[in-house]
Design a protein around this motif. Structure first.
Motif, short mmCIF file in Angstrom:
data_model
loop_
_atom_site.label_atom_id
_atom_site.label_comp_id
_atom_site.label_asym_id
_atom_site.label_seq_id
_atom_site.Cartn_x
_atom_site.Cartn_y
_atom_site.Cartn_z
N ASP A 141 70.27 -130.78 7.50
CA ASP A 141 71.30 -129.82 7.92
C ASP A 141 72.71 -130.42 7.91
N LYS A 142 72.92 -131.50 7.16
CA LYS A 142 74.21 -132.19 7.19
C LYS A 142 74.83 -132.37 5.81
N TYR A 146 77.02 -116.17 -2.79
CA TYR A 146 77.29 -115.19 -1.75
C TYR A 146 76.08 -114.91 -0.84
N ASN A 147 74.88 -115.17 -1.34
CA ASN A 147 73.71 -114.85 -0.53
C ASN A 147 72.91 -116.06 -0.07
N ILE A 205 75.29 -121.46 4.71
CA ILE A 205 75.42 -122.87 5.09
C ILE A 205 76.74 -123.09 5.82
N ALA A 206 76.71 -123.87 6.88
CA ALA A 206 77.88 -124.06 7.74
C ALA A 206 79.01 -124.79 7.04
N LYS A 265 83.77 -131.25 2.67
CA LYS A 265 83.11 -130.26 3.52
C LYS A 265 83.14 -128.90 2.83
N LEU A 266 82.04 -128.18 2.99
CA LEU A 266 81.89 -126.89 2.32
C LEU A 266 83.01 -125.94 2.72
N GLY A 267 83.41 -125.96 3.98
CA GLY A 267 84.48 -125.07 4.43
C GLY A 267 85.78 -125.35 3.71
#
Length: 377
Positions: free
Chosen positions: A240-241, A275-276, A281-282, A308-310
């Protein structure tokens, strides 16, 4: 002055440190323009070797007297001769040992992440823009998207005192030859690949695995249909990282879905993936891709390529608030760049339907990576 050799490893260190370099490339103009040692602090001179056979007297005014000159050619021979001529003229001169062939094969290992459960290392292949990884936990290691230089991974595992037990390829690569099959044969590790990629040798189909677990690591297999070059592709979500994103998401954008000749159909699959699936994912998950476009632009302050994904979402508008039609149009237009050289033969080798000598494998991989092409806008 005495002429000396510089290794690809030494040259890469200079590039990463953004040292001012003067590179005298004696390959023909087309090869130089297509693919070169890249860096923001590099000054270039390109004069084909055949124009220098009678000596360098006519070009000495183009060469700085106060800098080290690094002469580069395809395999070493021509650059060595030109470097010798320049040194006889009094210039501080080096030649790239092994030429651009050695530059293409250089791997640079750096640590990406560590906690009480695992350590993660990234292997940067600067001459190709390819990335591979080693995840270490307890006495075991997992290798992600290995290059064909299998001894590099074996040495890294030995250095950490661990055994390679699992190997995964995110897809059937189009721009480089995978070392997954060979590494599995040498180590006895389990080798995982999507069955839909059409490989004809023995492996463990990723379609049969939702998770791969070892020691303190849980690697979730996220099936992402055709977001890259092939009929099947996956990303791997670790503890989860970390997200090993293959050719789906890059630091600079998204993967190209056009090499199969179905760009719009596959772009719709990529839209569904982004999109789905990825949307769940955070933002604080670190994305670790299989390729990159520009080393200096994409390597971060911690010395590896990942983000980071964000942060990737915030820079890439096509990943948020886009209709499917607008997304497909954007991807279709962005996917019109030149395809990876020799990609059909490389895919055949990775699929196991063809074989090639070591020399032929080197020839097939010469040239730049053309997988990471969807830059953010």
């Amino acid at each position: 002055m005495a002429m000396k050799a510089i290794t690809s490893e030494e040259l890469l260190e200079k590039v990463l440190n953004k040292e001012e370099l003067f590179i005298f490339d004696v390959r023909n103009e087309k090869d130089f323009e297509d693919w070169k040692v890249e860096g923001s602090a590099i000054e270039y001179l390109n004069i084909p070797y055949f124009e220098l056979i009678d000596g360098v007297g006519g070009i000495v005014d183009k060469v700085p007297a106060d800098k080290e000159i690094i002469v580069v050619c395809a395999k070493e021979g021509s650059s060595k001769m030109v470097a010798e001529m320049l040194s006889e003229e009094g210039f501080d001169t080096s030649y790239l040992a092994g030429g651009m062939k050695s530059w293409s094969e250089q791997l640079y290992k750096t640590e990406v992440y560590h906690d009480d459960d695992m350590k993660v290392f990234q292997f940067i292949r600067a001459g190709k823009g390819c990335l591979s990884y080693m995840v270490v936990s307890g006495d075991e290691a997992l290798i992600v998207d290995p290059a064909r230089f299998v001894d590099e991974y074996r040495a890294a595992a030995e250095q950490d005192g661990v055994k390679i037990t699992h190997i995964v390829d995110s897809h059937l690569h189009a721009d480089h030859i995978s070392g997954g099959r060979q590494l599995a044969e040498m180590t006895g590790a389990n080798y995982y690949l999507m069955k839909s990629e059409g490989a004809i040798f023995d492996f463990k189909p990723l379609e049969n695995y939702e998770k791969i677990e070892f020691e303190n690591v849980t690697l979730e297999v996220i099936a992402l249909k055709t977001p890259g070059h092939t009929p099947g592709s996956v990303s791997f979500f670790v503890n989860d990282k970390l997200l090993f994103s293959g050719d789906t998401i890059f630091v600079s954008g998204l993967g190209r879905p056009d090499l199969g000749g179905k760009v719009r159909e596959w772009a719709k699959d990529l839209y569904d993936s982004i999109y789905n699936k990825v949307s769940q994912i955070a933002d604080d998950v670190i994305v670790l891709p299989a390729h990159y476009a520009d080393l200096e632009e994409e390597i971060n302050k911690d010395g590896f390529i990942g983000e980071k994904l964000g942060d990737i979402r915030s820079k890439n508008e096509v990943m948020i608030n886009q209709s499917e039609n607008d997304f497909v149009e954007f991807v279709a237009q962005s996917a019109s760049s030149e395809t990876p050289p020799n990609f059909e033969e490389i895919i055949a080798l990775n699929r196991g339907t063809e074989k090639a000598t070591q020399e032929r494998q080197q020839e097939l991989e010469i040239g730049p990576n053309r997988c990471a092409v969807h830059h953010t806008s």
